[in-house]
Design an enzyme around this catalytic site. Structure first.
Site: not given
Ligand code: DQA
Length: 144
Positions: A73, A76, A97, A106, A99, A10-11, A23, A18
């Protein structure tokens, strides 16, 4: 040819717009192009998938039989989706995994990943380089 599936949650389709301080400025398609380039040089075929929905991500992980490895990735969802964790546990191929941000630097709610225990490893905090490092990790695992 080894096949790698890259899943973004998501996102992450909003990368570039964003919160670029956290990011970065690259879009998801910029990152996917760099991964494709390196992946091809390493002899991999890469498939890319992005979804904002938990169920769609789970369905995609269930395609694990078609792949030698998955780079994930989960956004959240990484912090609370037991359903995604369970899907990873079912997968017979290794899952890395990733990020972009360092989740341990954070908010407290981001410091827990419920999926890391069932992943091969975690790469966090290197921006778009986190994804590149995941390709490099698979290259070393499969090609050496
Ligand atoms: C994320 C870190 C997560 O906490 C966040 O909700 C994201 C992006 C990262 O790539 O840093 O959507 O996975």
């Amino acid at each position: 040819m080894k096949k790698i599936l890259v899943i973004n949650g998501p996102n992450l389709n909003k990368l570039g717009k964003r919160d670029p301080k956290i990011y970065g400025k690259e879009t998801l398609s910029d990152i996917e192009s760099s991964m494709k380039k390196l992946g091809e040089a390493k002899g991999f075929v890469l498939d890319f998938f992005q979804s904002n929905s938990e169920g769609d991500i789970i369905d995609k992980i269930h395609e694990y039989q078609d792949y030698n490895g998955i780079i994930l990735n989960a956004g959240a969802y990484s912090h609370y989706s037991i359903a995604i964790r369970d899907a990873i546990e079912i997968a017979t191929c290794p899952v890395i995994e990733v990020h972009l941000s360092n989740i341990y630097k954070r908010e407290d709610f981001r410091k827990t990943s419920v999926i890391s225990e069932v992943c091969l490893g975690q790469i966090t905090g290197f921006g778009s380089l986190s994804y590149i490092m995941a390709i490099e990790a698979f290259a070393r695992i499969f090609n050496e």
